[in-house]
Design a protein around this motif. Structure first.
Motif, PDB file in Angstrom:
ATOM      1  N   THR A   2      15.789   7.915  57.366  1.00  0.00           N
ATOM      2  CA  THR A   2      15.536   8.931  58.326  1.00  0.00           C
ATOM      3  C   THR A   2      15.018   8.616  59.692  1.00  0.00           C
ATOM      4  N   ASP A  52      18.963  15.579  55.359  1.00  0.00           N
ATOM      5  CA  ASP A  52      18.158  14.632  54.816  1.00  0.00           C
ATOM      6  C   ASP A  52      17.844  15.098  53.424  1.00  0.00           C
ATOM      7  N   ASN A  82      17.862   9.248  49.208  1.00  0.00           N
ATOM      8  CA  ASN A  82      16.998   8.201  48.602  1.00  0.00           C
ATOM      9  C   ASN A  82      17.432   7.967  47.212  1.00  0.00           C
TER      10      ASN A  82
HETATM   11 MG   LIG Z   1      13.903   9.780  54.395  1.00  0.00          MG
END
Ligand SMILES: [Mg+2]
Ligand SMILES: Nc1ncnc2c1ncn2[C@@H]1O[C@H](COP(=O)(O)OP(=O)(O)O)[C@@H](O)[C@H]1O
Length: 402
Positions: A70, A150, A184
């Motif tokens: 990020t 994201d 992730n």
């Molecule tokens: Mg992140």
């Protein structure tokens, strides 16, 4: 006349190890990100043609939590946009950032974009209306729109979303839309349609975990800016890095450890953060991190994790001796999961999907699995919880009523 403001300031400072606590928050993004030069270079290589008005590949960034995904993409895109504004020989670039935890459907993502771009609220308009509005904006303003999604794995209709945005780009004759997906979840890609996979992952970048030395450097930078002079012992930094490296190579964990250790030091009116503070911070951070992780898991995965947690807890209480390691058989976990899902009024998934879920939990580091040797019942998957059963139970129990 005394400087009253200054007196206030030094009074606050005196009672705290922190100089600027924001800098020690996991949301803070430093300008310089050590150990991410390769990733930054690759991102630039991929995005730079947009500055010349060319269409660019979609990009997919993945790696475990806290590996700087990020932060890196935000820093790079902010600079890119700045450059495009400064220079007349660069095309117009607009970059947007969306955390899909908050905007988790195609409609919400596109709506958020047009609301922001037109500075007008279009909620309630149809899906095709908002889609047309988006492409119209890009075409009329001839912009290169770069959309960061994201935690893209949290989009419910991710295949549709990627497809819609890719199609929009293909249809545009002026301007362009490209996607930077960030996840992730290392397994996420495998769940995508072939078509989505090939368009989203035109270019992929892995963010590897940090080792202890790298984490030490990252922490040292934060300490310098975030804490008052001589308020953090070197051994405390070393221990925080070692813990975080051992767990997952996660910079967020390392930073959170320092933050909590600083709060503990302040509470105890200590002038310096010591190893003992870090050790005490570890328990709090473990809970913070588990809480955060659990909240991103889809419902069904939470049920599987709850099943494992409950069984581990009950084994810990009832079994003594060599079998008290909390090792579970996948069969008993499946049964418990099945029961939990039913009580929630949800249909349990098949065994095949259940195995997928186990793999996913393993990738998150929540469990470890092995295949047992040939036994009476053939081979079976053995499961061990990788986190503290008590802490996990205290997180999951209030969420899942049984
Ligand atoms: Mg992140
Ligand atoms: N290379 C780095 N240098 C400095 N800080 C970093 C670096 N990588 C990560 N961080 C910090 O660690 C925390 C987590 O990083 P983040 O970018 O949110 O990771 P991810 O998105 O991969 O989970 C943030 O506070 C971030 O600023």
């Amino acid at each position: 006349m005394v400087d009253i403001k200054e007196m206030f300031r030094s009074e606050i400072k005196k009672n705290s190890v922190f100089k600027n606590k924001n800098i020690v928050s996991p949301h803070y993004i430093p300008d310089i990100l050590p150990f991410r030069d390769d990733q930054i270079k690759e991102i630039i290589l991929n995005l730079a043609p947009a500055l010349q008005g060319k269409k660019i590949n979609n990009l997919f960034l993945y790696g475990k939590t806290g590996t700087g995904k990020t932060s890196t993409i935000k820093v790079v895109l902010a600079k890119m946009e700045e450059l495009a504004k400064e220079r007349t020989d660069c095309k117009n670039i607009v970059t947007t950032y969306i955390n899909c935890r908050n905007h988790n459907t195609k409609y919400r993502i596109i709506l958020k974009h047009i609301n922001d771009l037109y500075k007008h609220d279009y909620v309630g308009y149809s899906s095709s209306f908002v889609y047309d509005k988006l492409t119209e904006y890009v075409r009329k303003n001839k912009i290169g729109l770069i959309i960061v999604l994201d935690e893209i794995d949290l989009i419910k209709d991710v295949d549709d979303t990627v497809y819609a945005l890719t199609r929009a780009n293909d249809e545009l004759t002026e301007g362009s839309i490209s996607i930077v997906g960030v996840s992730n979840n290392v397994m996420f890609k495998q769940k995508l349609d072939m078509r989505t996979k090939s368009s989203l992952c035109e270019k992929e970048l892995v963010f590897p975990p940090y080792n202890a030395n790298e984490l030490t450097k990252i922490l040292q930078d934060r300490v310098q800016e975030g804490f008052n002079e001589n308020c953090v012992e070197d051994s405390a930094i070393g221990l925080a890095s070692a813990y975080a490296a051992q767990e997952s190579g996660d910079a967020r964990t390392a930073i959170l450890l320092l933050l909590r250790a600083g709060e503990i030091a302040d509470e105890n009116k200590e002038t310096k953060i010591t190893e003992i503070d870090v050790r005490n911070a570890k328990k709090k951070v473990e809970k913070d991190i588990l809480l955060n992780m659990v909240s991103t898991l889809p419902e069904q995965l939470q049920y599987v994790l709850f099943a494992i947690t409950r069984l581990t807890k009950s084994k810990n209480q009832t079994t003594l001796g060599p079998n008290s390691e909390g090792i579970l058989h996948s069969g008993e976990v499946y049964n418990e999961y099945y029961r939990i899902a039913k009580i929630q009024g949800k249909s349990p998934v098949s065994l095949k999907w259940f195995k997928q879920y186990l793999e996913e939990l393993e990738l998150y580091g929540m469990i470890a699995t092995t295949i047992s040797g040939k036994g009476v019942r053939g081979t079976t998957t053995l499961i061990k919880l990788g986190a503290d059963a008590g802490i996990l139970n205290s997180i999951l129990e209030p969420k899942i009523s049984i």
